[in-house]
Each structure stands twice: as structure tokens, then as C-alpha cells.
Write an enzyme that holds these catalytic residues in place. Structure first.
Site, short mmCIF file in Angstrom:
data_model
loop_
_atom_site.label_atom_id
_atom_site.label_comp_id
_atom_site.label_asym_id
_atom_site.label_seq_id
_atom_site.Cartn_x
_atom_site.Cartn_y
_atom_site.Cartn_z
N HIS A 163 1.49 -47.47 23.09
CA HIS A 163 1.61 -48.46 22.02
C HIS A 163 0.50 -49.49 22.13
O HIS A 163 -0.08 -49.67 23.20
CB HIS A 163 2.95 -49.20 22.12
CG HIS A 163 4.16 -48.37 21.83
ND1 HIS A 163 5.23 -48.27 22.70
CD2 HIS A 163 4.48 -47.61 20.76
CE1 HIS A 163 6.15 -47.48 22.18
NE2 HIS A 163 5.72 -47.06 21.01
N CYS A 248 8.56 -54.74 26.10
CA CYS A 248 9.41 -53.81 25.35
C CYS A 248 10.88 -53.87 25.75
O CYS A 248 11.74 -53.26 25.10
CB CYS A 248 8.90 -52.38 25.44
SG CYS A 248 8.63 -51.75 27.09
#
Length: 258
Positions: A163, A248
Site C-alpha cells: 500500500h 493500518c
């Protein structure tokens, strides 16, 4: 007044089965991961964050990485459509949580895909990683939702990591930080500071000068301290084996209306 609410989701029993893209699989101690998660949550609590636990999604091994399920800008929540089909069962519980907080809810629609970990917000600028988990249609839909609210959306190519926020995050002054070998396009950021360790690229802004970060990046912590910031290290070794980082494991909601 800015809000300090953070969505979290307890690691499930299938955590060790989490998806891997750029790492080789190594054994995950699920019991240790739970203790590390509890210490992470305690660090948020200790710095004035109200942590709100999202209902479990135990059939989804990656569900602890709750940030991937939603992107919030001001009082608007955009429910993700994860690029990995196996993760799409993670979103309903998060949608319920943000709706309960009074957010206006939008959703990424097929054929768009978007993971929240691909979105880095700095003020009113939203950087969105276009790569393995987020596609062009996902970027287009994010623009359509947030640009009318005053956001400036900047697409960033992501190829070397899972990501965008696996490669870069930002300091409180807006400086983007990253581990250079994993950053595809550092020139897209007005201010970029390289860090000496991969886990040093990930910080959560706790408020003021406090930076939550992984204890596996001591040299980066020294660098931040030299710049006048206050690192708050936490051990997340079991989540790092699953390509996870400090960002996250929570969704920080900073702009909810009173």
C-alpha cells in the site's frame, strides 16, 4: 474542536493466514499478536484517543488491519472495496461503526477497488496509491466523493510495496517520510525526508509532537527525536510479518462534527 476517536478491531483466530504480497510467510504467534495489539490500543488510550472496537470479522484473517476498510475526510466516510476479494467481508462492521458515529456514508462500487492503506491525508491533500490493491476506477470514485468537499486528490504510483502507506506517511508538519528503496515517486511530495529503516516510514500522529511508531525502527526514532518530535514505540513484530504497520491497525477520525 478536532475529534480523537480511533476505530480498532481485535485480531481474529485466523490471523496467521493473512494475505502476503511482498514477504515470505513466517510463523505468526497469534497469542503474542493479541498482547501486542492490546499494548497498541493502550498507547492510543494513553494519549487521549477514544478507541472504539469494531465488531469482529473472524472469517477474515486480515480484519485486524481495520484501516483498509474505510477512508474518512471531514464527516464523510468512504467504505472501501478491497482489492483482495477475500477481504471484502471486513467492510460491513466498519460501515456500521462509522454510521453510528454520525458519518455520511459512501461506498466504492464495482468495478472500483480501494484499500484504505493506499490513502495518505495531509491537510486537505489526499494522496492515493494506484497499485496492486487500488485501481484507477477506485481513484476516480474517491475523487468524486472528496473533491466536492474541498480535497485535492493526488494519485501516486505504488509498485514496490503493498500500500502507499507501506512506503510513506507524514510528520505533523506535513513532511512526507519514507524508506527510499520502497518509494516509487518521492518527487510527487513537496517535502520528503528519507528514513534509515523500512518500519521508520510509518508513524501515527498522536497529537502535538507525539509519534506512535514501531519499536523495530530505533534509528528512525532517533532521527525524529533530533527533529523535535517524541517517538512512542510499540512492538508490532507479529503484524510486521503480515505486511502490517502502526497505521493500518486503527482508523483515526480527527474531523468528526461535535
Amino acid at each position: 474542536m478536532p475529534s480523537k476517536k480511533a476505530l480498532i478491531r481485535r485480531p481474529g483466530p485466523r490471523l496467521a493466514e493473512g494475505l502476503l504480497t511482498h514477504l515470505e510467510r513466517s510463523p505468526v504467534d497469534v497469542a503474542l499478536a493479541l498482547r501486542q495489539w492490546e499494548a497498541y490500543v493502550a498507547a492510543l488510550d494513553a494519549h487521549g484517543w477514544e478507541t472504539l472496537e469494531v465488531q469482529p470479522a473472524d472469517d477474515c484473517p486480515d480484519s485486524v488491519f481495520v484501516e483498509d476498510a474505510v477512508v474518512a475526510f471531514r464527516n464523510v466516510a468512504l467504505i472501501a472495496r478491497p482489492g483482495a476479494e477475500a477481504r471484502r467481508g471486513e467492510t460491513p462492521g466498519v460501515e456500521e461503526a462509522v454510521a453510528r458515529l454520525g458519518c455520511s456514508v459512501n461506498r466504492i462500487r464495482e468495478p472500483g477497488t480501494l484499500d484504505g492503506g493506499d490513502v495518505l491525508k495531509i491537510g486537505d491533500t489526499i494522496y492515493v496509491g494506484r497499485g496492486g490493491r487500488t485501481n484507477a476506477e477506485g481513484v476516480r470514485q474517491l475523487r468524486a466523493v472528496f473533491e466536492p468537499l474541498g480535497a485535492r486528490v493526488v494519485a501516486v504510483p505504488v509498485a514496490r510495496v503493498l500500500h502507499l502507506k507501506s512506503a510513506v506517511t507524514a510528520l505533523p508538519d506535513g513532511t512526507v517520510i519514507g524508506y527510499e528503496p520502497l518509494v516509487d515517486s518521492a518527487s510527487l511530495f513537496p517535502r520528503f525526508l528519507p528514513v534509515p529503516e523500512e518500519p521508520g516510514a510509518h508513524v501515527v500522529l498522536l497529537g502535538g509532537t507525539k509519534l506512535l511508531m514501531a519499536s523495530s525502527a530505533p534509528k528512525s526514532a532517533e532521527l525524529f527525536a533530533d527533529l523535535g518530535f517524541d517517538p512512542v514505540p510499540v512492538d508490532i513484530s507479529e503484524f510486521e510479518k503480515l505486511e502490517g504497520c502502526v497505521t493500518c491497525l486503527s482508523v483515526r477520525l480527527r474531523e468528526l462534527y461535535a
